[in-house]
Motif scaffolding. Structure first.
Motif, PDB file in Angstrom:
ATOM      1  N   GLY A   6       1.045  -2.176 -37.336  1.00  0.00           N
ATOM      2  CA  GLY A   6      -0.524  -1.879 -37.107  1.00  0.00           C
ATOM      3  C   GLY A   6      -1.956  -2.125 -37.676  1.00  0.00           C
ATOM      4  O   GLY A   6      -2.881  -2.953 -37.828  1.00  0.00           O
ATOM      5  N   LEU A   7      -1.968  -1.014 -38.830  1.00  0.00           N
ATOM      6  CA  LEU A   7      -2.785  -1.093 -39.618  1.00  0.00           C
ATOM      7  C   LEU A   7      -3.040  -2.275 -40.233  1.00  0.00           C
ATOM      8  O   LEU A   7      -4.369  -3.373 -40.416  1.00  0.00           O
ATOM      9  CB  LEU A   7      -2.626   0.225 -40.901  1.00  0.00           C
ATOM     10  N   THR A   8      -2.111  -3.412 -40.941  1.00  0.00           N
ATOM     11  CA  THR A   8      -1.479  -4.393 -41.168  1.00  0.00           C
ATOM     12  C   THR A   8      -2.612  -6.113 -40.252  1.00  0.00           C
ATOM     13  O   THR A   8      -3.412  -6.588 -40.629  1.00  0.00           O
ATOM     14  CB  THR A   8      -0.882  -4.835 -41.773  1.00  0.00           C
ATOM     15  N   LEU A   9      -1.996  -5.780 -39.386  1.00  0.00           N
ATOM     16  CA  LEU A   9      -2.839  -6.894 -37.872  1.00  0.00           C
ATOM     17  C   LEU A   9      -3.868  -6.188 -37.814  1.00  0.00           C
ATOM     18  O   LEU A   9      -4.602  -7.426 -37.696  1.00  0.00           O
ATOM     19  CB  LEU A   9      -1.853  -6.102 -36.559  1.00  0.00           C
ATOM     20  N   ALA A  10      -4.563  -5.066 -37.788  1.00  0.00           N
ATOM     21  CA  ALA A  10      -5.732  -5.082 -37.270  1.00  0.00           C
ATOM     22  C   ALA A  10      -7.055  -5.151 -39.136  1.00  0.00           C
ATOM     23  O   ALA A  10      -8.332  -4.956 -38.094  1.00  0.00           O
ATOM     24  CB  ALA A  10      -6.074  -3.448 -37.859  1.00  0.00           C
ATOM     25  N   ALA A  11      -6.438  -5.715 -39.416  1.00  0.00           N
ATOM     26  CA  ALA A  11      -7.055  -5.893 -40.783  1.00  0.00           C
ATOM     27  C   ALA A  11      -7.169  -7.594 -40.793  1.00  0.00           C
ATOM     28  O   ALA A  11      -7.839  -8.491 -41.107  1.00  0.00           O
ATOM     29  CB  ALA A  11      -6.169  -6.034 -42.084  1.00  0.00           C
ATOM     30  N   LEU A  12      -6.589  -8.339 -39.797  1.00  0.00           N
ATOM     31  CA  LEU A  12      -7.326 -10.006 -39.035  1.00  0.00           C
ATOM     32  C   LEU A  12      -8.755 -10.099 -39.223  1.00  0.00           C
ATOM     33  O   LEU A  12      -9.099  -9.202 -38.209  1.00  0.00           O
ATOM     34  CB  LEU A  12      -6.276 -10.216 -38.425  1.00  0.00           C
ATOM     35  N   ALA A  13      -8.925 -11.003 -39.389  1.00  0.00           N
ATOM     36  CA  ALA A  13     -10.757 -11.491 -39.908  1.00  0.00           C
ATOM     37  C   ALA A  13     -11.317 -11.894 -38.409  1.00  0.00           C
ATOM     38  O   ALA A  13     -11.758 -11.733 -37.349  1.00  0.00           O
ATOM     39  CB  ALA A  13     -10.814 -12.644 -40.743  1.00  0.00           C
ATOM     40  N   TYR A  14     -10.849 -13.108 -37.689  1.00  0.00           N
ATOM     41  CA  TYR A  14     -11.759 -14.051 -36.816  1.00  0.00           C
ATOM     42  C   TYR A  14     -10.888 -14.748 -36.448  1.00  0.00           C
ATOM     43  O   TYR A  14     -10.075 -14.980 -36.861  1.00  0.00           O
ATOM     44  CB  TYR A  14     -12.547 -14.305 -37.504  1.00  0.00           C
ATOM     45  N   LEU A 195     -13.519  -8.731 -41.397  1.00  0.00           N
ATOM     46  CA  LEU A 195     -13.964  -8.491 -42.503  1.00  0.00           C
ATOM     47  C   LEU A 195     -14.667  -8.847 -43.160  1.00  0.00           C
ATOM     48  O   LEU A 195     -15.581 -10.070 -42.875  1.00  0.00           O
ATOM     49  CB  LEU A 195     -12.574  -9.473 -42.891  1.00  0.00           C
ATOM     50  N   PRO A 196     -15.494  -8.464 -44.475  1.00  0.00           N
ATOM     51  CA  PRO A 196     -16.339  -9.044 -45.498  1.00  0.00           C
ATOM     52  C   PRO A 196     -15.859 -11.014 -46.081  1.00  0.00           C
ATOM     53  O   PRO A 196     -14.405 -10.920 -46.140  1.00  0.00           O
ATOM     54  CB  PRO A 196     -16.834  -7.737 -46.595  1.00  0.00           C
ATOM     55  N   ALA A 197     -16.779 -11.003 -46.436  1.00  0.00           N
ATOM     56  CA  ALA A 197     -16.618 -12.665 -46.215  1.00  0.00           C
ATOM     57  C   ALA A 197     -15.547 -12.619 -47.638  1.00  0.00           C
ATOM     58  O   ALA A 197     -14.794 -13.404 -48.404  1.00  0.00           O
ATOM     59  CB  ALA A 197     -17.538 -13.674 -47.180  1.00  0.00           C
ATOM     60  N   SER A 198     -16.001 -11.376 -49.033  1.00  0.00           N
ATOM     61  CA  SER A 198     -14.855 -11.459 -50.413  1.00  0.00           C
ATOM     62  C   SER A 198     -13.804 -11.748 -50.195  1.00  0.00           C
ATOM     63  O   SER A 198     -12.708 -11.534 -50.819  1.00  0.00           O
ATOM     64  CB  SER A 198     -15.977 -10.033 -51.001  1.00  0.00           C
ATOM     65  N   ASP A 199     -13.587 -10.839 -48.412  1.00  0.00           N
ATOM     66  CA  ASP A 199     -11.632 -10.581 -48.426  1.00  0.00           C
ATOM     67  C   ASP A 199     -11.423 -12.128 -47.630  1.00  0.00           C
ATOM     68  O   ASP A 199      -9.869 -11.544 -47.907  1.00  0.00           O
ATOM     69  CB  ASP A 199     -11.487  -9.042 -47.556  1.00  0.00           C
ATOM     70  N   LEU A 200     -11.749 -12.204 -47.729  1.00  0.00           N
ATOM     71  CA  LEU A 200     -11.552 -13.987 -47.091  1.00  0.00           C
ATOM     72  C   LEU A 200     -11.924 -14.811 -47.653  1.00  0.00           C
ATOM     73  O   LEU A 200     -11.120 -15.926 -47.236  1.00  0.00           O
ATOM     74  CB  LEU A 200     -12.555 -14.105 -45.538  1.00  0.00           C
ATOM     75  N   THR A 201     -12.353 -14.886 -48.951  1.00  0.00           N
ATOM     76  CA  THR A 201     -12.145 -16.349 -49.328  1.00  0.00           C
ATOM     77  C   THR A 201     -11.527 -16.027 -50.607  1.00  0.00           C
ATOM     78  O   THR A 201     -11.368 -14.874 -51.769  1.00  0.00           O
ATOM     79  CB  THR A 201     -13.892 -15.901 -49.910  1.00  0.00           C
ATOM     80  N   PRO A 202     -10.982 -17.457 -50.732  1.00  0.00           N
ATOM     81  CA  PRO A 202      -9.749 -17.336 -52.405  1.00  0.00           C
ATOM     82  C   PRO A 202     -11.045 -17.252 -53.343  1.00  0.00           C
ATOM     83  O   PRO A 202     -11.980 -18.207 -53.544  1.00  0.00           O
ATOM     84  CB  PRO A 202      -8.897 -18.421 -51.494  1.00  0.00           C
TER      85      PRO A 202
END
Length: 240
Positions: A6-14, A195-202
């Motif tokens: 649940g915590l992992t899925l809650a981190a999904l971004a947009y 989530l912050p852009a820094s978490d989503l950007t490779p």
């Protein structure tokens, strides 16, 4: 569904594909004129996203083959490996033609998914893998449709066609595990927090380092795009 999942899925971004932020917030802005048609911010972002998706889903596929406790989970892993190896080759073929720089590592968020699944075992791995991958593929599906219907670039359009078929296949094999919690998954697809852009950007590729390649499995059934004599991926270090 476990609390950890649940915590992992809650981190999904947009809604849309995970893994990369549009640079300017103007996705229709044309960034290059090419012989295959205009290339927009959204087009370029899409190619990067497809590459980044493979950089984490491909190793998860290998985990599923090694750790899956049911035939359906192992089969899902085999489909991830096969499909993303072909998509990866397509991205590496068209990126030089369109002057797109590809990442060699997934985003922090995506690497977090790999770490979560790497620490799992047994039935927990099976369930977490099926649900995390079902959420991310469900989100990707809408992005592919939008790119396919709006791009004026024929190479990007062909990649969208390939990605559409691959993602639909991966959604199906996740569902075939019998482990998908649809209520939770569909909620995460339609109302995820940002989530912050820094978490989503490779991260950008390291200068001078050989490009990472996702090696096709023996007897691969998926094929990369034929770009008609353009640059073809050569021998490089592999990931698996």
């Amino acid at each position: 569904m476990s609390g950890a999942l649940g915590l992992t899925l809650a981190a999904l971004a947009y809604p849309g594909m995970l893994g990369f932020q549009t640079v300017t917030g103007a996705p229709t802005r044309v960034v290059a004129q090419t012989q295959w048609g205009p290339l927009t911010e959204a087009d370029r972002d899409f190619v990067v996203k497809v590459r980044a998706a493979g950089l984490w889903e491909y190793p998860v596929g290998h985990m599923a083959v090694r750790k899956g406790t049911t035939k359906a989970v192992v089969t899902a892993g085999e489909h991830l490996i096969d499909g993303h190896a072909a998509l990866d080759a397509s991205c590496r073929r068209i990126a030089p033609l369109l002057d797109i720089t590809l990442p060699d590592a997934a985003s922090p968020q995506q690497r977090g998914f790999v770490s979560t699944l790497g620490a799992d075992s047994g039935k927990r791995f099976d369930s977490d893998m099926a649900n995390i991958l079902r959420v991310t593929h469900g989100q990707i599906f809408n992005t592919i449709a939008k790119i396919r219907s709006t791009t004026r670039n024929s190479l990007v359009r062909a990649l969208a066609d390939q990605a559409n078929a691959t993602v639909l296949d991966h959604i199906t094999v996740m569902e075939n595990t019998g482990l998908v919690d649809y209520d939770r998954v569909l909620y995460q697809e339609t109302a995820p927090p940002k989530l912050p852009a820094s978490d989503l950007t490779p991260p950008p590729p390291s200068g001078g380092a050989p490009q990472v390649v996702l090696t096709p499995p023996p007897g691969a059934t998926s094929s990369p795009l034929d770009v008609g004599g353009g640059p073809q991926p050569g021998p490089s270090p592999t990931t698996g």
